[in-house]
Design a protein around this motif. Structure first.
Motif, PDB file in Angstrom:
ATOM      1  N   ARG A   1       1.118  -0.688  -0.192  1.00  0.00           N
ATOM      2  CA  ARG A   1      -0.090   0.148   0.191  1.00  0.00           C
ATOM      3  C   ARG A   1       1.026   1.170  -0.179  1.00  0.00           C
ATOM      4  O   ARG A   1       0.653   2.547  -0.646  1.00  0.00           O
ATOM      5  CB  ARG A   1      -0.668   0.207   1.548  1.00  0.00           C
ATOM      6  N   ARG A   2       1.747   1.080   0.749  1.00  0.00           N
ATOM      7  CA  ARG A   2       2.553   2.119   1.156  1.00  0.00           C
ATOM      8  C   ARG A   2       3.669   2.436  -0.332  1.00  0.00           C
ATOM      9  O   ARG A   2       3.980   3.441  -1.003  1.00  0.00           O
ATOM     10  CB  ARG A   2       4.232   2.431   1.473  1.00  0.00           C
ATOM     11  N   GLU A   3       4.291   1.394  -1.283  1.00  0.00           N
ATOM     12  CA  GLU A   3       4.397   1.984  -2.446  1.00  0.00           C
ATOM     13  C   GLU A   3       3.047   2.109  -3.339  1.00  0.00           C
ATOM     14  O   GLU A   3       3.938   3.222  -4.520  1.00  0.00           O
ATOM     15  CB  GLU A   3       5.381   0.221  -2.945  1.00  0.00           C
ATOM     16  N   LYS A   4       2.148   1.581  -3.105  1.00  0.00           N
ATOM     17  CA  LYS A   4       1.643   2.831  -4.513  1.00  0.00           C
ATOM     18  C   LYS A   4       1.182   3.899  -4.432  1.00  0.00           C
ATOM     19  O   LYS A   4       1.092   4.622  -4.960  1.00  0.00           O
ATOM     20  CB  LYS A   4       0.341   1.879  -4.165  1.00  0.00           C
ATOM     21  N   LEU A   5       1.533   4.245  -2.156  1.00  0.00           N
ATOM     22  CA  LEU A   5       1.465   5.828  -2.494  1.00  0.00           C
ATOM     23  C   LEU A   5       2.624   6.420  -2.862  1.00  0.00           C
ATOM     24  O   LEU A   5       2.621   7.547  -3.815  1.00  0.00           O
ATOM     25  CB  LEU A   5       1.147   6.084  -0.714  1.00  0.00           C
ATOM     26  N   PHE A   6       3.684   6.026  -2.956  1.00  0.00           N
ATOM     27  CA  PHE A   6       5.259   6.658  -3.288  1.00  0.00           C
ATOM     28  C   PHE A   6       4.806   6.725  -4.766  1.00  0.00           C
ATOM     29  O   PHE A   6       5.381   7.575  -5.538  1.00  0.00           O
ATOM     30  CB  PHE A   6       6.130   5.875  -3.624  1.00  0.00           C
ATOM     31  N   ALA A   7       3.994   5.249  -5.481  1.00  0.00           N
ATOM     32  CA  ALA A   7       3.938   5.600  -6.549  1.00  0.00           C
ATOM     33  C   ALA A   7       2.977   6.859  -6.973  1.00  0.00           C
ATOM     34  O   ALA A   7       3.064   7.056  -8.332  1.00  0.00           O
ATOM     35  CB  ALA A   7       3.535   3.915  -6.995  1.00  0.00           C
ATOM     36  N   SER A   8       2.612   6.929  -6.418  1.00  0.00           N
ATOM     37  CA  SER A   8       1.256   8.530  -6.828  1.00  0.00           C
ATOM     38  C   SER A   8       1.605   9.783  -6.966  1.00  0.00           C
ATOM     39  O   SER A   8       0.871  10.585  -7.078  1.00  0.00           O
ATOM     40  CB  SER A   8      -0.039   8.194  -6.030  1.00  0.00           C
ATOM     41  N   ILE A   9       3.231  10.112  -6.356  1.00  0.00           N
ATOM     42  CA  ILE A   9       3.225  11.629  -5.927  1.00  0.00           C
ATOM     43  C   ILE A   9       4.567  11.378  -6.573  1.00  0.00           C
ATOM     44  O   ILE A   9       5.520  10.555  -7.007  1.00  0.00           O
ATOM     45  CB  ILE A   9       3.893  11.187  -4.348  1.00  0.00           C
ATOM     46  N   PRO A  10       4.751  12.730  -6.595  1.00  0.00           N
ATOM     47  CA  PRO A  10       6.309  12.700  -7.416  1.00  0.00           C
ATOM     48  C   PRO A  10       7.564  12.975  -6.555  1.00  0.00           C
ATOM     49  O   PRO A  10       6.831  12.468  -5.441  1.00  0.00           O
ATOM     50  CB  PRO A  10       6.202  14.983  -8.074  1.00  0.00           C
ATOM     51  N   GLU A  11       8.211  12.653  -7.245  1.00  0.00           N
ATOM     52  CA  GLU A  11      10.014  12.447  -6.335  1.00  0.00           C
ATOM     53  C   GLU A  11      10.094  13.848  -5.575  1.00  0.00           C
ATOM     54  O   GLU A  11       9.190  14.813  -6.285  1.00  0.00           O
ATOM     55  CB  GLU A  11      11.358  12.379  -7.257  1.00  0.00           C
ATOM     56  N   ASN A  12      11.492  13.793  -4.591  1.00  0.00           N
ATOM     57  CA  ASN A  12      11.140  15.120  -3.708  1.00  0.00           C
ATOM     58  C   ASN A  12       9.815  15.613  -2.841  1.00  0.00           C
ATOM     59  O   ASN A  12       9.439  16.438  -3.326  1.00  0.00           O
ATOM     60  CB  ASN A  12      12.152  16.405  -4.345  1.00  0.00           C
TER      61      ASN A  12
END
Ligand code: GLY
Ligand code: MN
Ligand code: MN
Length: 419
Positions: free
Chosen positions: A7-18
């Motif tokens: 779930r956290r990885e999916k959330l990471f994937a939904s936001i930009p870097e930095n």
């Protein structure tokens, strides 16, 4: 990868870097003086951590090529534990959340400024800060996430502050296999609670004795939490949709119907089931006519559910079903009268919240879980019938997760005869 890490990885994937994401469990709400309401962690925080403890914060940091996750908790305090009982150890929190980096709240501010500062930033240049701003979440007695966001804006003017709420809702809307199994656990437990109620359903019993009993049965069978305040309503009370516990003084009478709308949770996932039974075990002709109409509508809507349809479209379908059927059966003279007999929605999303997050107007997709809960309410006759099931949207249609909880007239009459 564990479910929570995924779930956290999916959330990471939904936001930009930095970017930095901050999610707070919230604080206990004060009733008055030093009395607190039972604590329920913010559901978005819980969805990503599995942690149910106040004053807890999840920090996610996404930099080019790296995803870092930190959990901040209250530190062990012997004296505090003597007053308020045990708290999560960092080891236990790590086990539950599948997070390795667990820190004390005492280090939060320093770690946050190390991540957000414009100069000497150990994560390069963070330019986005995501916070859950849609719900009022209290971080401290006088500080909500909205106030906190303002403070961050002043302190770090180079940051773009954004709302993470819709990103998490997107994830929560589509249930994983594990989430569906947890909902099924909640539904199966609810089914056993209903069976116990049927053993105790008889004339002379007061409504709240049955809602109390449902709660007690749950507590003595695995400390089950309720999804919401149990509704037990008989006769005319069943025409009040959310007949509140504090008003459940009605005495159940021979010849009346009783409507149960209830559910237990399992690991936070909420069952939401309604069933309507004749107290003496047999429906009268009028009750049978109404019950069959609601049951047929319930089944027709469950059959109709498929990806691409919206909840308002299911509602339209239920209304037109009721209009035709009630007219045909002489329950109404004019189709427009249906708006007096059927006054609520047929479906809502279901999950960690009973009325779960998600835009009702969005077309359904596989993995959505919704209720199907048509009802008809005749105030003058003192007859209210609602039949509510919990339904998974599949690739090709739907799967009724609560199909094991009996609702056919012949099954109900048989069950009540043998109680
Ligand atoms: N028990 C609340 C509902 O059915 O929506
Ligand atoms: Mn319900
Ligand atoms: Mn419902």
């Amino acid at each position: 990868m564990s479910e929570l890490s995924l779930r956290r990885e999916k959330l990471f994937a939904s936001i930009p870097e930095n970017s930095v994401v901050l999610l707070f469990s919230g604080i206990s709400k004060i009733v008055s003086e030093d009395e607190y309401y039972p604590f329920v962690a913010n559901r978005n925080f819980f969805y990503l951590t599995g942690i149910e403890q106040e004053n807890s914060t999840l920090m996610l940091i996404k930099t080019p090529g790296e995803h870092k996750s930190y959990l901040f908790l209250d530190e062990y305090n012997e004296l505090k534990e003597r007053w308020t009982g045990k708290r999560l150890t960092f080891e236990k929190a790590s086990q539950i959340s599948d997070l390795d980096n667990i820190y004390s709240n005492n280090t939060f501010e320093e770690m946050l400024s190390m991540a957000l500062a414009k100069e000497n930033n150990m994560y390069g240049q963070i330019s986005n800060l995501f916070i859950d701003l849609s719900n009022e979440i209290k971080i401290k007695e006088n500080c909500s996430t909205q106030i906190f966001a303002k403070e961050m804006e002043e302190k770090y003017p180079h940051l773009k502050i954004e709302n993470i709420y819709s990103h998490i809702v997107e994830l929560r809307l589509v249930k994983s296999d594990l989430e569906v199994r947890q909902l099924e656990e909640a539904i199966n437990a609810t089914s056993t609670g209903i069976n116990d109620l049927l053993l105790n359903l008889k004339a002379g019993v007061v409504e709240h004795e049955l809602s109390d009993r449902f709660e007690y049965y749950g507590k003595t069978h695995g400390r089950r939490k309720l999804s919401f305040g149990t509704i037990v309503a008989t006769g005319k009370d069943a025409t009040i949709l959310h007949h509140p516990i504090a008003q459940q003084e009605g005495v159940i009478k021979d010849g009346d119907l009783v409507l149960f709308d209830l559910g237990y949770q399992y690991n936070g996932y909420c069952a939401d089931i309604s069933r309507t039974f004749p107290v003496n075990g047999t429906f009268t002709d009028f009750q049978r006519k109404v019950y069959e109409t609601v049951l047929n509508c319930n089944k027709a809507v469950i059959d109709y559910v498929k990806p691409g349809l919206t909840i308002p479209e299911l509602q339209e379908y239920a209304i037109s079903f009721f209009k035709k059927e009630c007219k045909r059966l002489d329950l109404i003279k004019d189709e427009e009268e249906i708006s007096k007999l059927y006054i609520h929605n047929v479906s809502h999303f279901l999950g960690l919240d009973t009325h779960d997050v998600g835009d009702r107007k969005r077309p359904l997709v596989p993995g959505n879980v919704i209720t199907v809960e048509p009802g008809l309410y005749f105030v003058n006759e003192g007859v209210g019938v609602r039949i509510e099931d919990d339904v998974l949207v599949t690739e090709t249609g739907s799967r009724c997760l609560s199909r094991g909880i009996k609702k056919e007239i012949s099954d109900i009459e048989k069950m009540l005869k043998h109680r």
